[in-house]
Design a protein around this motif. Structure first.
Motif, PDB file in Angstrom:
ATOM      1  N   LEU A  13      -8.642   2.184  -2.653  1.00  0.00           N
ATOM      2  CA  LEU A  13      -9.456   2.378  -1.448  1.00  0.00           C
ATOM      3  C   LEU A  13     -10.488   3.485  -1.596  1.00  0.00           C
ATOM      4  O   LEU A  13     -11.395   3.589  -0.770  1.00  0.00           O
TER       5      LEU A  13
ATOM      6  N   ALA B 291     -10.532   3.298   5.625  1.00  0.00           N
ATOM      7  CA  ALA B 291     -10.964   2.843   4.293  1.00  0.00           C
ATOM      8  C   ALA B 291     -10.464   1.435   4.012  1.00  0.00           C
ATOM      9  O   ALA B 291     -11.177   0.622   3.413  1.00  0.00           O
ATOM     10  N   SER B 292      -9.268   1.127   4.469  1.00  0.00           N
ATOM     11  CA  SER B 292      -8.717  -0.211   4.269  1.00  0.00           C
ATOM     12  C   SER B 292      -9.571  -1.270   4.971  1.00  0.00           C
ATOM     13  O   SER B 292      -9.893  -2.310   4.394  1.00  0.00           O
TER      14      SER B 292
ATOM     15  N   SER C  39       0.843  -1.200   0.000  1.00  0.00           N
ATOM     16  CA  SER C  39       0.000   0.000   0.000  1.00  0.00           C
ATOM     17  C   SER C  39       0.877   1.249   0.000  1.00  0.00           C
ATOM     18  O   SER C  39       2.098   1.174   0.162  1.00  0.00           O
TER      19      SER C  39
ATOM     20  N   TYR D 123     -14.105   2.913  -0.931  1.00  0.00           N
ATOM     21  CA  TYR D 123     -14.439   2.442   0.410  1.00  0.00           C
ATOM     22  C   TYR D 123     -14.327   3.526   1.467  1.00  0.00           C
ATOM     23  O   TYR D 123     -14.581   3.277   2.642  1.00  0.00           O
TER      24      TYR D 123
ATOM     25  N   ARG E 131     -12.952  -1.720   3.319  1.00  0.00           N
ATOM     26  CA  ARG E 131     -12.864  -2.588   2.145  1.00  0.00           C
ATOM     27  C   ARG E 131     -12.922  -4.057   2.559  1.00  0.00           C
ATOM     28  O   ARG E 131     -13.668  -4.840   1.971  1.00  0.00           O
TER      29      ARG E 131
END
Length: 179
Positions: free
Chosen positions: A169, A85-86, A32, A172, A89
């Motif tokens: 991301l 957001a991670s 990431s 999300y 998801r």
């Protein structure tokens, strides 16, 4: 605009590239933006990647979903857009609604505790601590607090470093997340 440098593969040392390969081999996934930034200093990267080791050790005890909910609650309460957001998801891709999850009593306990730990870790009420002692063994409480600490550290790194949200991301991102 980022505060910390986001390095391309060409800018990374051979040690950093090897560390990235080891991370993907051990824990899967992809590198990431936060990881790519951490790769600018391999010892920092390795310390922060301890989060994945703790996650992998927690999952047999409480399940992948509970781990994700716990980390999401911490990240959301910390205001870490990237980390929240991670975890959104992960939850969405497993069929959950992160805004209104149907949770077990244990998962509710972890959601509430995660938010408390993010906002005021020294102010968790005694009666709530008693519920945690009843629900989790001493060893598991150690693991959960260590995991929470690593999650907070990752939140701090991503937020203070002004790490950009990974393109993957963006869908999300929480509708309530700051711009």
């Amino acid at each position: 605009m980022t505060f910390l440098p986001l390095s391309s593969d060409a800018e990374l040392s051979s040690d950093a590239l090897a560390a990235a390969e080891r991370q993907v081999e051990r824990h899967g996934g992809r590198i990431s933006n936060t990881m790519r930034t951490l790769l600018g200093h391999v010892p920092s990267f390795e310390v922060y990647m301890g989060w994945y080791t703790l996650r992998d050790e927690l999952e047999p005890y409480i399940g992948e979903r509970a781990v994700s909910l716990f980390a999401y609650a911490i990240s959301e309460a910390n205001g870490c857009v990237v980390c929240a957001a991670s975890f959104r998801r992960v939850l969405v891709e497993s069929g959950d609604d992160p805004d209104n999850p149907e949770v077990t009593e244990t998962e509710r306990l972890l959601l509430d505790w995660g938010r408390m730990l993010a906002r005021a870790p020294g102010e968790v009420p005694a009666e709530f601590l008693a519920r945690l002692e009843e629900a989790f063994s001493p060893k598991l409480r150690i693991m959960l607090v260590a995991f929470a600490g690593q999650t907070v550290a990752m939140n701090l790194f991503a937020t203070a470093g002004r790490i950009p949200l990974d393109e993957s991301l963006a869908p999300y991102r929480s509708p309530d997340a700051p711009a």
